[in-house]
Design an enzyme around this catalytic site. Structure first.
Site, PDB file in Angstrom:
ATOM      1  N   GLU A 155       7.751   9.784  -6.130  1.00  0.00           N
ATOM      2  CA  GLU A 155       6.698   8.971  -6.739  1.00  0.00           C
ATOM      3  C   GLU A 155       5.326   9.616  -6.616  1.00  0.00           C
ATOM      4  OE1 GLU A 155       4.608   4.663  -5.875  1.00  0.00           O
ATOM      5  OE2 GLU A 155       6.649   5.022  -5.203  1.00  0.00           O
ATOM      6  N   ASP A 156       5.008  10.147  -5.427  1.00  0.00           N
ATOM      7  CA  ASP A 156       3.663  10.667  -5.164  1.00  0.00           C
ATOM      8  C   ASP A 156       3.499  12.142  -5.508  1.00  0.00           C
ATOM      9  OD1 ASP A 156       3.044   8.188  -4.314  1.00  0.00           O
ATOM     10  OD2 ASP A 156       2.849   8.661  -2.192  1.00  0.00           O
ATOM     11  N   ASP A 218       9.659  -0.009   4.566  1.00  0.00           N
ATOM     12  CA  ASP A 218       8.450   0.517   3.922  1.00  0.00           C
ATOM     13  C   ASP A 218       7.413  -0.585   3.749  1.00  0.00           C
ATOM     14  OD1 ASP A 218       6.770   2.218   2.255  1.00  0.00           O
ATOM     15  OD2 ASP A 218       7.578   1.114   0.549  1.00  0.00           O
TER      16      ASP A 218
END
Length: 790
Positions: A155-156, A218
């Site tokens: 994602e990042d 998370d």
């Protein structure tokens, strides 16, 4: 054995990093090796009795102080990033080969996040390490720990799934992919994007429950470290946590996570209330210590004399549990804290019941306050005996009695027996229940039109309160509170639900909208020619039933919906001065831009209210080179189109509103309801007026056709004298007026002089009804007659 030396400093050139070029090349922030363990260490699985160890209820730690100067770069404390604590936890249950794999995943994650920092000023790698530590507390396997360390790299840092497969294998890559958001896809709204992300995550969870375990870890760490966020973002994330992640944690039996997420969300949504309650709890704890100590000593001595080995300790409610009970039951703070909680953990299953009898001999039980969740466990596998006794000083005291195994399951839920680890062995009862729920997610997905609808159905099934009923063969079925026989039928099999015609509860016939109660024996009567009714959507409770009904209405009545949608779009185009015929090149562009697979699908969406005909027509107008399709649209434009003709034979795609029961001759208006087609109201209907104010763009003009081929229901009310034969005379006159009676009701006044008669009759139109009212008004004993509205 340490995966990485404790003095390892994060340095080197980042391969992919979000941090601007002005950021320091070497991140020197000290990483706390372990996020603080939750203070909520034990508690009742029931929502309003949630509890925590008395000595451990404390507010979250204060956030680190960061310079507020816009020109200042956050000053990071010099130090190192360490995974020592994580390594120690993993070494307790992992072999050397698995530890080596985890070490490789850590190094890769460290490299990918190098130069990236969190808002608190900590190096970003601190977050994956903290998530991995929470997963290590559940003793998850190496694949799950590796996925926890890598969960943000796709994602990042734009790491591709193929790269993860090559380096760490397909199982780890699939876990990370299931955890990654869909940021690269453009959605029409934030709500749609959020719904699609949840859908992706929940479907990944259905195939591998480790996805949601890592996601909960998370979310827990993010909630613990959210103090540096802006207030509006904290509120948004906390509300999302409370609506979705808290119920999922509860549904999976992860009660420690469930309770802490509740308290953290409460602290961010209502910080002043949280701090006030925390202060009050701290002050009240000392005042009640004497009572708690006395009860503990009495219980331990009594159980010891009975020869029962047990651990006994006191509990107190979490701050959110206190707040919820004060708000829902309108209690004062002192009244909530007057209910003490104690847990008794015994060595064997039979001793649970022996301990119960022993406690009942020590203190008097409160009637109706005993629940046996051992014989009939909760949906999430929770087992305990619950009883409330009258303790010293007349104080109500709640006890939970369970074995060590029950206690472990109550605190860790599905993480205590994760499904994928025992794929070849017999599943426990809790595993079977969890597996059935996860499978139902796949069933709902197959029958759901879009992500928002899927999330809506799943949220319905995440409520913790349950009702337990029996099949005629004594099988226990657990359903959400408020469930009906229709929900029961669909929980057995979709085919049974689709063909349901009636139901019996405890051998007595009941309405299909009857709410089920604990202990009911439910029997479903089916007919192969029966089909789901759109009215069922107004009272079904489970996501599975709702999605199955909507799926049936979309598919079985598809021709009707297509015809109605085509008619609505043609009238909308005509009102804009355009031809109703679509050119081939316009059709192709329209389908591409509307994400519809065919014109029939587009027409069906319009027919069931999923798309607005006026908006689609405006879009076509823009494609033809007229006014921009994105130009502002007048919400009243839908009502300015040529009216849709109602003939009475349209089927379930067009329905007459039960609130006002319009008949030919009435002035009418149509409401396009999402996934339920067109609903026709009278223009003076009070319910229609209220709903039109809320959603003005969902209303269209409609008119009656010239030839009606059916009769229409209508309600009338009569005020009559209480005399012999009056009902027979009225019914006979209605019959002679060529009307059919479908319902009769009577209300008696206090003085037993006058009665109110209510009829539902079938008439042709307003003219027919007017003649009937004149005829019945002439009957002796009838004082007044009128048509009854909503």
């Amino acid at each position: 054995m340490n995966l990485i030396p404790a003095d390892l400093t994060l340095n080197g050139k980042p391969a992919r990093a979000k941090q601007p070029a002005t950021a320091p090349a070497a991140v020197t922030s000290t990483l706390t090796s372990n996020a603080p363990s939750t203070a909520i260490t034990s508690g009742n699985n029931a929502g309003d009795s949630t509890a925590s160890t008395i000595a451990a209820s404390v507010p979250p730690p204060a956030p680190p102080v960061i310079s507020s100067s816009p020109l200042a770069t956050p000053t990071l404390t010099a130090g190192v990033a360490s995974v020592t604590h994580l390594t120690e936890k993993l070494s307790e249950y992992m072999n050397a080969a698995d530890l080596k794999k985890v070490k490789e995943a850590y190094r890769f994650s460290d490299e990918m996040h190098l130069g990236q920092v969190r808002k608190s000023g900590e190096p970003y790698i601190s977050h994956p390490i903290a998530v991995a530590e929470i997963c290590a507390d559940w003793k998850l396997d190496a694949q799950a720990i590796m996925a926890a360390l890598l969960h943000d790299v796709m994602e990042d840092q734009d790491v591709k799934k193929d790269e993860l497969i090559e380096r760490f294998g397909a199982p780890v890559a699939n876990l990370v992919d299931g955890l990654s958001k869909l940021d690269k896809i453009e959605f029409q709204s934030q709500i749609e994007a959020q719904a699609e992300n949840f859908r992706k995550m929940l479907l990944a969870m259905a195939s591998d429950v480790r996805v949601i375990l890592i996601k909960l870890a998370d979310r827990l760490h993010n909630m613990r470290t959210m103090e540096v966020m802006a207030p509006n973002k904290k509120a948004r994330i906390s509300r999302e946590t409370m609506e979705v992640y808290v119920p999922i944690a509860h549904r999976l039996g992860l009660n420690n996570i469930y309770r802490e997420l509740q308290d953290l969300s409460f602290s961010h949504l209502y910080p002043l209330r949280y701090r006030t309650l925390a202060k009050a709890v701290k002050a009240a704890r000392g005042n009640r210590r004497e009572v708690v100590t006395k009860i503990l000593e009495s219980v331990k001595n009594t159980l010891g004399v009975a020869g029962i080995e047990a651990e006994v300790y006191g509990r107190e409610k979490t701050l959110f549990g206190i707040y919820k009970k004060m708000r829902n039951k309108h209690l004062s703070f002192s009244q909530v804290l007057d209910v003490y909680g104690f847990r008794v953990v015994v060595d064997t299953f039979p001793n649970c019941y022996v301990a119960l009898g022993t406690l009942h001999s020590l203190y008097k039980p409160m009637p109706g306050k005993f629940k046996d969740y051992i014989a009939i466990r909760k949906l999430n596998g929770y087992q305990s005996l619950h009883t409330t006794l009258i303790g010293p000083y007349g104080t109500p005291v709640e006890f939970q009695i369970r074995t060590q195994e029950m206690h472990r399951t109550a605190e860790s839920g599905v993480a205590a027996h994760w499904l994928y680890k025992n794929a070849d062995s017999n599943l426990s009862d809790m595993q079977q229940r969890t597996h059935a729920w996860l499978q139902s997610l796949l069933d709902i997905q197959q029958q759901t039109g879009d992500s928002a609808e899927f999330l809506e159905h799943v949220k319905v099934d995440l409520f913790p309160d349950s009702v337990y009923v029996f099949t005629p063969k004594s099988k226990i079925i657990a359903l959400p509170r408020g469930a009906t026989p229709i929900d029961f039928a669909y929980s057995i099999h979709t085919g049974i639900g689709d063909h349901t015609v009636s139901a019996m509860i405890n051998h007595e016939p009941v309405s299909l909208r009857t709410e089920l109660r604990n202990g009911d024996i439910v029997e479903i009567v089916t007919d192969s020619n029966s089909r789901p009714s759109p009215s069922w959507l107004s009272f079904v409770r489970t996501g599975k039933a709702r999605s199955a009904i909507r799926h049936h209405l979309r598919t079985i009545n598809l021709p009707e919906s297509i015809t109605l949608g085509e008619q609505l779009l043609a009238q909308a185009l005509t009102s804009l001065g355009m031809s109703a015929l679509l050119e081939e090149h316009l059709t192709e562009r329209l389908l591409n831009e509307s994400s519809a697979k065919s014109l029939d699908e587009l027409y069906a969406d319009i027919g069931i209210g999923k798309r607005m005909a006026a908006l689609v027509a405006r879009h076509i107008f823009g494609l033809r080179g007229g006014e921009s399709a994105s130009a502002p649209i007048d919400h009243n434009s839908a009502t300015e189109l040529d009216p849709v003709t109602i003939c009475g034979s349209e089927g379930v795609s067009v329905q007459l509103a039960p609130c006002c029961l319009p008949i030919p001759g009435d002035s009418i208006i149509g409401q396009l309801r999402r996934d339920q087609g067109l609903l026709v109201h009278t223009t003076d209907c009070t319910i229609a007026k209220r709903q039109k104010t809320k959603e003005p763009d969902r209303w269209i003009a409609v008119k009656w056709g010239t030839e009606m081929n059916r009769r229409f229901d209508c309600r009338i009310k009569l005020l009559i004298n209480n005399e012999k034969g009056i009902l027979a005379r009225v019914a006979a006159e209605i019959g002679e007026s060529d009307a059919n009676i479908t319902y009769v009701g009577m209300d008696e006044d206090k003085d037993n002089v006058l009665h109110q008669l209510r009829f539902t009759i079938q008439v042709k139109d307003r003219v027919h009804l007017a003649g009937l009212l004149r005829n019945v008004r002439r009957v002796n004993g009838v004082n007044r007659i009128l048509r009854e509205r909503s």
